[in-house]
Design a protein around this motif. Structure first.
Motif, PDB file in Angstrom:
ATOM      1  N   ARG A   4     -28.008  92.439  34.033  1.00  0.00           N
ATOM      2  CA  ARG A   4     -26.917  92.672  33.088  1.00  0.00           C
ATOM      3  C   ARG A   4     -25.899  91.737  33.246  1.00  0.00           C
ATOM      4  O   ARG A   4     -25.257  91.545  34.406  1.00  0.00           O
ATOM      5  CB  ARG A   4     -26.435  94.427  33.415  1.00  0.00           C
ATOM      6  CG  ARG A   4     -25.488  94.887  32.597  1.00  0.00           C
ATOM      7  CD  ARG A   4     -24.838  96.103  32.507  1.00  0.00           C
ATOM      8  NE  ARG A   4     -23.864  96.537  31.778  1.00  0.00           N
ATOM      9  CZ  ARG A   4     -24.109  96.822  30.313  1.00  0.00           C
ATOM     10  NH1 ARG A   4     -25.204  97.073  29.829  1.00  0.00           N
ATOM     11  NH2 ARG A   4     -23.071  97.063  29.548  1.00  0.00           N
ATOM     12  N   ASP A  33     -29.741  91.903  29.955  1.00  0.00           N
ATOM     13  CA  ASP A  33     -28.891  92.717  29.296  1.00  0.00           C
ATOM     14  C   ASP A  33     -27.670  92.545  28.939  1.00  0.00           C
ATOM     15  O   ASP A  33     -27.198  92.291  30.155  1.00  0.00           O
ATOM     16  CB  ASP A  33     -29.085  94.097  30.082  1.00  0.00           C
ATOM     17  CG  ASP A  33     -28.648  95.284  29.377  1.00  0.00           C
ATOM     18  OD1 ASP A  33     -28.165  95.068  28.214  1.00  0.00           O
ATOM     19  OD2 ASP A  33     -28.328  96.409  30.361  1.00  0.00           O
ATOM     20  N   GLU A  35     -23.506  92.348  27.507  1.00  0.00           N
ATOM     21  CA  GLU A  35     -22.656  93.168  26.692  1.00  0.00           C
ATOM     22  C   GLU A  35     -21.384  91.888  26.422  1.00  0.00           C
ATOM     23  O   GLU A  35     -21.239  91.211  27.469  1.00  0.00           O
ATOM     24  CB  GLU A  35     -22.023  94.121  27.173  1.00  0.00           C
ATOM     25  CG  GLU A  35     -20.805  95.055  26.592  1.00  0.00           C
ATOM     26  CD  GLU A  35     -20.055  95.714  27.326  1.00  0.00           C
ATOM     27  OE1 GLU A  35     -19.141  96.415  26.726  1.00  0.00           O
ATOM     28  OE2 GLU A  35     -20.170  96.095  28.827  1.00  0.00           O
ATOM     29  N   ARG A  59     -17.016  99.307  19.068  1.00  0.00           N
ATOM     30  CA  ARG A  59     -18.312  98.704  19.498  1.00  0.00           C
ATOM     31  C   ARG A  59     -19.162  98.387  18.033  1.00  0.00           C
ATOM     32  O   ARG A  59     -18.781  99.122  17.229  1.00  0.00           O
ATOM     33  CB  ARG A  59     -18.688  99.815  20.362  1.00  0.00           C
ATOM     34  CG  ARG A  59     -18.294 100.019  21.536  1.00  0.00           C
ATOM     35  CD  ARG A  59     -19.062 100.972  22.599  1.00  0.00           C
ATOM     36  NE  ARG A  59     -18.268 101.364  23.625  1.00  0.00           N
ATOM     37  CZ  ARG A  59     -17.895 100.750  24.801  1.00  0.00           C
ATOM     38  NH1 ARG A  59     -18.554  99.522  24.858  1.00  0.00           N
ATOM     39  NH2 ARG A  59     -17.437 101.391  25.520  1.00  0.00           N
ATOM     40  N   GLU A  60     -19.825  97.259  18.145  1.00  0.00           N
ATOM     41  CA  GLU A  60     -20.664  96.978  17.052  1.00  0.00           C
ATOM     42  C   GLU A  60     -21.952  96.241  17.618  1.00  0.00           C
ATOM     43  O   GLU A  60     -22.015  95.722  18.731  1.00  0.00           O
ATOM     44  CB  GLU A  60     -20.038  96.150  15.803  1.00  0.00           C
ATOM     45  CG  GLU A  60     -19.355  94.700  16.575  1.00  0.00           C
ATOM     46  CD  GLU A  60     -18.742  93.995  15.294  1.00  0.00           C
ATOM     47  OE1 GLU A  60     -19.555  93.959  14.332  1.00  0.00           O
ATOM     48  OE2 GLU A  60     -17.615  93.595  15.486  1.00  0.00           O
ATOM     49  N   VAL A  61     -22.876  96.209  16.870  1.00  0.00           N
ATOM     50  CA  VAL A  61     -24.174  95.470  17.316  1.00  0.00           C
ATOM     51  C   VAL A  61     -24.332  94.229  16.305  1.00  0.00           C
ATOM     52  O   VAL A  61     -24.391  94.466  15.159  1.00  0.00           O
ATOM     53  CB  VAL A  61     -25.404  96.415  17.310  1.00  0.00           C
ATOM     54  CG1 VAL A  61     -26.717  95.595  17.746  1.00  0.00           C
ATOM     55  CG2 VAL A  61     -25.244  97.441  18.462  1.00  0.00           C
ATOM     56  N   VAL A  65     -27.282  92.463  19.836  1.00  0.00           N
ATOM     57  CA  VAL A  65     -26.164  92.197  20.873  1.00  0.00           C
ATOM     58  C   VAL A  65     -25.169  93.006  20.921  1.00  0.00           C
ATOM     59  O   VAL A  65     -24.597  93.410  19.959  1.00  0.00           O
ATOM     60  CB  VAL A  65     -25.793  90.901  21.027  1.00  0.00           C
ATOM     61  CG1 VAL A  65     -24.921  90.680  22.383  1.00  0.00           C
ATOM     62  CG2 VAL A  65     -26.676  89.806  21.167  1.00  0.00           C
ATOM     63  N   GLN A  66     -25.035  93.965  21.820  1.00  0.00           N
ATOM     64  CA  GLN A  66     -23.791  94.816  22.056  1.00  0.00           C
ATOM     65  C   GLN A  66     -22.565  94.140  22.185  1.00  0.00           C
ATOM     66  O   GLN A  66     -22.285  93.352  23.030  1.00  0.00           O
ATOM     67  CB  GLN A  66     -23.932  96.060  23.167  1.00  0.00           C
ATOM     68  CG  GLN A  66     -22.736  96.957  23.320  1.00  0.00           C
ATOM     69  CD  GLN A  66     -22.631  97.834  22.188  1.00  0.00           C
ATOM     70  OE1 GLN A  66     -23.589  98.436  22.039  1.00  0.00           O
ATOM     71  NE2 GLN A  66     -21.391  98.086  21.579  1.00  0.00           N
ATOM     72  N   VAL A  67     -21.696  94.315  21.383  1.00  0.00           N
ATOM     73  CA  VAL A  67     -20.443  93.528  21.198  1.00  0.00           C
ATOM     74  C   VAL A  67     -19.218  94.746  21.168  1.00  0.00           C
ATOM     75  O   VAL A  67     -19.172  95.701  20.327  1.00  0.00           O
ATOM     76  CB  VAL A  67     -20.198  92.853  19.823  1.00  0.00           C
ATOM     77  CG1 VAL A  67     -18.722  92.170  19.848  1.00  0.00           C
ATOM     78  CG2 VAL A  67     -21.297  91.700  19.806  1.00  0.00           C
ATOM     79  N   THR A  68     -18.292  94.429  21.944  1.00  0.00           N
ATOM     80  CA  THR A  68     -17.221  95.433  22.554  1.00  0.00           C
ATOM     81  C   THR A  68     -15.881  94.528  21.896  1.00  0.00           C
ATOM     82  O   THR A  68     -15.481  93.682  22.650  1.00  0.00           O
ATOM     83  CB  THR A  68     -17.060  96.022  23.687  1.00  0.00           C
ATOM     84  OG1 THR A  68     -18.187  96.544  24.208  1.00  0.00           O
ATOM     85  CG2 THR A  68     -15.949  96.659  23.854  1.00  0.00           C
ATOM     86  N   ASP A 568     -26.938 103.964  33.904  1.00  0.00           N
ATOM     87  CA  ASP A 568     -26.849 102.688  32.699  1.00  0.00           C
ATOM     88  C   ASP A 568     -25.162 102.520  32.169  1.00  0.00           C
ATOM     89  O   ASP A 568     -24.915 101.660  31.532  1.00  0.00           O
ATOM     90  CB  ASP A 568     -27.605 103.200  31.356  1.00  0.00           C
ATOM     91  CG  ASP A 568     -29.066 102.786  31.776  1.00  0.00           C
ATOM     92  OD1 ASP A 568     -29.364 102.110  32.562  1.00  0.00           O
ATOM     93  OD2 ASP A 568     -29.884 103.195  31.152  1.00  0.00           O
ATOM     94  N   ASN A 569     -24.396 103.648  32.330  1.00  0.00           N
ATOM     95  CA  ASN A 569     -23.101 103.604  31.742  1.00  0.00           C
ATOM     96  C   ASN A 569     -22.004 103.867  32.693  1.00  0.00           C
ATOM     97  O   ASN A 569     -20.801 104.207  32.523  1.00  0.00           O
ATOM     98  CB  ASN A 569     -23.104 104.590  30.750  1.00  0.00           C
ATOM     99  CG  ASN A 569     -23.799 104.418  29.569  1.00  0.00           C
ATOM    100  OD1 ASN A 569     -23.506 103.595  28.711  1.00  0.00           O
ATOM    101  ND2 ASN A 569     -25.105 105.049  29.565  1.00  0.00           N
TER     102      ASN A 569
END
Length: 615
Positions: A4, A33, A35, A59-61, A65-68, A568-569
């Motif tokens: 990650r 993985d 972020e 948050r968007e993808v 790709v996960q984007v914060t 995971d979180n």
């Protein structure tokens, strides 16, 4: 399990940026993985992009790709105070998010500039012990002095001191040129801590460009030299206007196309009008997907920076895009960038801020045969493919991430566990002694229930709890069912969770954590699915996400799903939330037993069947 990576960068797509979605997407393709933690898009204009508005968190993808996105003060103007607010506001948001809310990564990547991103990364590393790779694209305070953004020597000295602090705190540094590495070594950074990883281009956009040429783009009878990118003080584009004036006076067919935005655009447009230049066209910024169309239409591509010792060790990132496009370069930057073009045979060299030489070099390119120009472009493209490509660069970063991710690091969570467990054992010494006496009096000896349980990565350890059941057996010597052995005193111990207090000793020894999936029976290990087995990727806990969301009233499948979700979180803030919810659950004594059971039915790999023991 994928390594990650947290990419911390103030600027990210849809903003123009060198290590944006292209970098993140390739890391994902190579098995990481990812972020991305960034701000709301406002660069280079200083206005928040349409479709976005500043929030506490979004948050968007993007392309998988996960984007914060975190709040910041949007600005990119001439005001030093507003620029500092822009940098500092994002750094503050990033620090809070990274410390309390970010799921722990194996490695954190921090993009510089601005320096404040490095400060945030250094503080997060200090408190959470996450290894940091620091990618330096601008050498501060040198760039600040060279561009005139900051001239106060005392302030520049403070910036230099902060840079040194960041260099010492991060684990590894990536730089874009050999000159950057040499300068850092002169400033005391160990050579082994620095890697030269050249920038790459947005290859996908260049290979499949979209859009059409704007009407203002010069026609084919002109020799069109395109400059694409930011137009700021560092680019010193007045020299290009001066060269254009010389060429216009000579009646040359060379013309310059300046594509992009930046703080100098309006002034440059006004000056070009004052000089009555008919061989300079200004085009507004376009998405990266459309830049390739303009580069492909060019006859040559221009790189220009201000004449400064700093820029002699800089390779502007547009260089790689130009080379990938397969066009001849007019390199008006001294030092490392000129050496790159010279060694690859990819173009013609001119000096920085030398209008006469720039005009002469432009005319030399215009006088070449089409075959010679095509040959230069082919050499540029080949050098890019073999030494500077996205695949090669990201593979080097990937190797670095895996190397650092494999190191054992101290975790802030572990520090908190040890501190709180030690304090709790000291404060509860008398209550623990009283409970020990009560268990001995009501249930007999031994006072403690000891059982081997699987811990971190399945390693066995001996868990310690207060006993809550008798050892009553039937005529054949078999233990009676849990419901018959669980005394009223034992039920009280369980409903109040007092039986768990000795596990603080397991926490102190490093076998358990205050928060994590509950340690279950060793015999369950072979029964887990691959997904369920991931619950052992963290230390087991005295309490956990499943315990505050139903505890023993949940099915095994529901509990395991919650356990894996926690893995995971997990964040420091989530742990604080679980501890608070645990106190509330204990006070209302909720979720102690499964329906119709004294404790929890045994896990058989599918459905509950016979009864277990202490849990």
């Amino acid at each position: 399990m994928a390594v990650r990576i947290l990419l911390l960068t103030q600027w990210f797509d849809p903003e123009p940026t060198f290590k944006g979605i292209v970098f993140a997407r390739e890391l994902v393709r190579q098995g990481f993985d990812v972020e991305v933690v960034t701000g709301f898009p406002n660069y280079p204009g200083g206005k928040v992009y349409p479709g976005y508005r500043i929030k506490w968190l979004q948050r968007e993808v993007i392309d998988g790709v996960q984007v914060t996105r975190l709040p910041l003060y949007p600005d990119h103007g001439q005001s030093a105070i507003k620029r500092v607010l822009n940098y500092a506001s994002f750094a503050a948001s990033a620090f809070v998010y990274g410390l309390f809310f970010a799921t722990r990564p194996a490695v954190m990547y921090a993009y510089h500039p601005p320096l404040t991103v490095g400060v945030a990364a250094g503080l997060i590393r200090l408190l959470r012990r996450i290894p940091v790779v620091y990618d330096i694209q601008d050498m501060w305070p040198d760039t600040l002095r060279a561009t005139g953004m900051l001239n106060n020597e005392r302030a520049l000295g403070i910036v230099a001191s902060v840079c040194q602090w960041v260099y010492k705190r991060v684990d590894h540094i990536a730089v874009l040129s050999p000159g950057f590495k040499k300068l850092l070594m002169q400033r005391g950074v160990p050579e082994a801590k620095i890697d030269v990883i050249y920038n790459w281009a947005d290859e996908a956009s260049l290979k499949a460009p979209s859009g059409q040429l704007p009407a203002a783009f010069p026609t084919a009878e002109k020799f069109r030299i395109v400059f694409a990118g930011n137009m700021g003080k560092a680019q010193a584009l007045d020299a290009v206007l001066d060269a254009a004036l010389l060429l216009q006076q000579r009646g040359s067919r060379v013309c310059f196309v300046l594509l992009g935005g930046g703080v100098e655009v309006s002034r440059l447009v006004e000056r070009a009008a004052d000089l009555q230049l008919g061989n300079v066209a200004f085009l507004p910024p376009v998405p990266m997907a459309e830049v390739g169309t303009l580069l492909n239409a060019a006859d040559a591509l221009l790189v220009h920076l201000r004449k400064d010792p700093l820029f002699e060790i800089t390779i502007p990132s547009k260089t790689q895009a130009y080379m990938a496009a397969g066009k001849p370069l007019l390199m008006a930057v001294d030092g490392d960038a000129a050496n790159l073009v010279r060694e690859s045979g990819a173009g013609v060299i001119a000096a920085s801020e030398d209008p006469q030489l720039l005009a002469t070099s432009a005319e030399a390119l215009a006088a070449m045969a089409p075959e010679a120009l095509a040959g230069m472009g082919a050499k540029a493209q080949r050098h890019y493919r073999e030494h500077l490509s996205l695949r090669i660069g990201v593979e080097r970063f990937g190797a670095l991430f895996r190397q650092l991710g494999a190191r054992r690091t101290f975790d802030m969570k572990r520090v908190i566990d040890v501190f709180l467990a030690a304090v709790a054992l000291l404060l509860l010494a008398i209550p623990l002694a009283f409970l020990t006496w009560q268990v001995s009096r009501k249930l007999g000896k031994p006072v403690f229930f000891r059982q081997v349980r699987p811990g971190l990565r399945g390693r066995p350890f001996e868990m310690v709890k207060f006993r809550t059941m008798t050892d009553a057996r039937d005529v054949s010597g078999q233990l009676l069912p849990d419901a018959e052995r669980l005394t009223p005193f034992g039920r009280f111990m369980r409903s109040s969770s007092l039986d768990e207090l000795p596990e603080l000793w397991n926490v102190l020894k490093g076998e358990m954590s205050l928060v994590g999936p509950r340690p279950l029976l060793t015999e369950y290990m072979p029964l887990y699915s691959a997904e369920q087995a991931r619950r052992h990727n963290v230390r087991p806990g005295i309490t956990g996400w499943a315990q505050v969301n139903g505890r023993n009233t949940l099915s095994w499948e529901e509990k395991f799903k919650l356990d894996v979700w926690y893995v995971d979180n997990r964040t420091l803030w989530l742990d604080i939330k679980i501890l608070w919810l645990t106190v509330r659950k204990v006070l209302v004594r909720d979720g102690i037993s499964a329906a119709g059971e004294a404790t929890m039915p045994r896990f058989t790999g599918s459905a509950a069947a016979s009864h277990g023991g202490e849990s």
